[in-house]
Design a protein around this motif. Structure first.
Motif: not given
Length: 92
Positions: A26-31, A69-79
Motif C-alpha cells: 500500500f501507498k498513501a499521500k495526504v493532499m 502488515e495486514r493489521r488493517l484492511t482498506l475496507d476497515q480504513l474506509q469506515d
C-alpha cells in the motif's frame, strides 16, 4: 493500540489517498481533495480510495505500515474519517 487521527475539515478539505499496488503493498499521500485524480495516482495500482482523514507524517507512516502488515484492511480504513472535522480512533 488505537491512534487518534484528525478528520478532514471543511476549511482545509485535505484527504488521504490510499492505493493498493499490484504486489499487495500500500501507498498513501495526504493532499487537497481537489488534487485527487480521477485516474490512477501511482503506477501498478489495483485500487485507490480517498479517505477523509488528515494524518500527520508519523500517523500516515503508521497507517501504511498497518495496511502492509495486514493489521488493517482498506475496507476497515474506509469506515473512518469524515468531512465535518473531529477525530477518528484507528486500530493501528
Amino acid at each position: 493500540m488505537n491512534m487518534t487521527v484528525n478528520n478532514t475539515t471543511s476549511d482545509t478539505t485535505r484527504v488521504m489517498l490510499v492505493g493498493e499496488m499490484q504486489d499487495g503493498t500500500f501507498k498513501a499521500k495526504v493532499m487537497a481533495e481537489t488534487d485527487v485524480p480521477y485516474t490512477p495516482y501511482w503506477e501498478h495500482l489495483v485500487e485507490q480510495r480517498m479517505i477523509y482523514l488528515q494524518p500527520d507524517p508519523d500517523q500516515l507512516q503508521a497507517i501504511v505500515k498497518a495496511l502492509n502488515e495486514r493489521r488493517l484492511t482498506l475496507d476497515q480504513l474506509q469506515d473512518f474519517g469524515g468531512a465535518g472535522g473531529g477525530q477518528s480512533e484507528l486500530p493501528v
